[in-house]
Scaffold this motif. Structure first.
Motif, PDB file in Angstrom:
ATOM      1  N   ALA A 109       0.748  -1.403  -0.228  1.00  0.00           N
ATOM      2  CA  ALA A 109      -0.076  -0.055   0.091  1.00  0.00           C
ATOM      3  C   ALA A 109       0.951   1.646  -0.126  1.00  0.00           C
ATOM      4  O   ALA A 109       0.876   1.893  -0.882  1.00  0.00           O
ATOM      5  CB  ALA A 109      -0.948  -0.004   1.135  1.00  0.00           C
ATOM      6  N   VAL A 110       2.213   1.234   1.037  1.00  0.00           N
ATOM      7  CA  VAL A 110       2.729   2.916   1.172  1.00  0.00           C
ATOM      8  C   VAL A 110       3.676   2.933  -0.022  1.00  0.00           C
ATOM      9  O   VAL A 110       4.603   3.624  -0.653  1.00  0.00           O
ATOM     10  CB  VAL A 110       3.873   2.499   2.005  1.00  0.00           C
ATOM     11  N   SER A 111       4.216   1.832  -1.218  1.00  0.00           N
ATOM     12  CA  SER A 111       4.547   1.417  -2.997  1.00  0.00           C
ATOM     13  C   SER A 111       4.219   2.503  -3.253  1.00  0.00           C
ATOM     14  O   SER A 111       4.885   2.940  -4.345  1.00  0.00           O
ATOM     15  CB  SER A 111       5.437  -0.205  -3.174  1.00  0.00           C
ATOM     16  N   ALA A 112       2.852   2.648  -2.809  1.00  0.00           N
ATOM     17  CA  ALA A 112       2.112   3.423  -4.092  1.00  0.00           C
ATOM     18  C   ALA A 112       2.563   5.125  -3.969  1.00  0.00           C
ATOM     19  O   ALA A 112       2.560   6.029  -5.588  1.00  0.00           O
ATOM     20  CB  ALA A 112       0.410   3.315  -3.888  1.00  0.00           C
ATOM     21  N   TYR A 113       2.682   5.308  -3.042  1.00  0.00           N
ATOM     22  CA  TYR A 113       3.614   6.772  -2.634  1.00  0.00           C
ATOM     23  C   TYR A 113       5.147   6.912  -3.757  1.00  0.00           C
ATOM     24  O   TYR A 113       5.148   7.963  -3.916  1.00  0.00           O
ATOM     25  CB  TYR A 113       3.768   7.042  -1.006  1.00  0.00           C
TER      26      TYR A 113
END
Length: 327
Positions: A284-288
């Motif tokens: 989920a954080v990788s989208a940032y």
């Protein structure tokens, strides 16, 4: 890539937040951000202490971790001249570790002073004047300002850190990006969209402005029991998916209760990583970072799970995030 921890004033009392701040620094978070709210989003969250007093205590209790408001509205509840004084004092107390995060605010927190809630365009115009005022006051000079929305009469901030406090501004649409990219030091957004970063960089290209941080935030609901994690996220964070046009304008916790009444636990679980799977959080954080963000602050949902999260999961999660993120 830097990873932060959110001191969420809406879900924890001030003494607990100071304790979590110390623990988060020991675990290894790079920075800590604090929400600045007069109300919680929902009654079930149950708190809303004064962020600036809490951050002063955090600055004294911690040693090296970066600190930031995420975000303060310097237009209705606070006059920008007062925000400049508060930020400068916090810059001194933290030995230069503080970044002033600003935004156009939410009706939920600003209506309490009895002023009307302006439309979006006017709020952004007010925020722009506020940034100008705060920046001028950070110079240490005597400031007079006669704007459309604010006046300043012979103001001066007497206690200033050696380097001016840097300013981040929350943006989303193209108009706000074009407006604030040339005057802010850093970008703030909760939407992991590459076009936001591209527009921001484009608006700053050809200027002498240095590279800026792009700072995002994402909620998670870590728990060894996934069902309990989903239930807690639904109970306390189901408002999150309403979107900013709605969240900025609702005036009370009761309004947020009504607006989120049809949000289901499955809806929440589909948008917020819930449970013990740390790899799901990394994904989920990788989208940032894929969108071009340089910093992401995590919001661990629920006061009752903060200590266990910091003790049992945060260190491993940071290792996984740093291993996966681009250097």
């Amino acid at each position: 890539m830097q990873f932060g921890y959110t001191l969420m004033t809406e879900q924890s009392g001030p003494k607990a937040l100071v304790d979590y701040a110390v623990r988060a620094e020991r675990v290894g978070f790079d920075f800590e951000v604090a929400s600045d709210h007069y109300f919680p989003w929902l009654d079930t969250q149950g708190h809303a202490s004064y962020a600036w007093s809490m951050l002063g205590a955090v600055a004294h209790a911690t040693e090296w971790v970066g600190l930031m408001t995420y975000v303060t509205c310097p237009t209705v509840r606070y006059h920008p001249a007062v925000v400049a004084q508060k930020a400068a004092t916090l810059g001194l107390l933290s030995d230069g570790r503080f970044t002033l995060g600003l935004g156009a605010g939410e009706n939920l927190n600003e209506h309490v002073v009895g002023e009307r809630w302006p439309a979006t365009r006017e709020r952004h115009a007010m925020l722009y004047e506020a940034v100008e005022i705060i920046t001028e006051l950070f110079s240490g000079e005597l400031v007079d300002y006669d704007g459309q929305h604010f006046q300043v009469d012979s103001a001066r901030v007497w206690d200033l850190p050696s380097d001016p406090v840097e300013i981040g501004v929350a943006v989303s649409g193209s108009k706000s990006i074009e407006q604030f990219a040339p005057v802010a030091d850093h970008l703030i957004s909760t939407e992991p969209k590459s076009e936001i970063i591209e527009r921001w960089n484009g608006a700053r290209s050809g200027t002498p402005l240095p590279d800026s941080r792009k700072i995002g935030q994402i909620p998670i609901s870590w728990d060894t029991d996934r069902d309990a994690a989903i239930e807690r996220a639904h109970e306390q964070f189901r408002w999150f998916g309403l979107g900013w046009p709605v969240n900025a304008n609702l005036p009370t916790t009761q309004a947020f209760e009504s607006a989120s009444a049809f949000v289901t636990p499955d809806d929440v679980a589909a948008s917020i990583p819930c449970g013990p799977d740390l790899d799901a959080v990394v994904e989920a954080v990788s989208a940032y970072w894929e969108a071009g963000f340089t910093d992401v602050a995590l919001v661990q949902i629920g006061d009752e799970k903060q200590e266990e999260f910091l003790h049992s999961a945060a260190g491993e999660l940071l290792d996984k995030l740093r291993a996966a993120a681009p250097s």
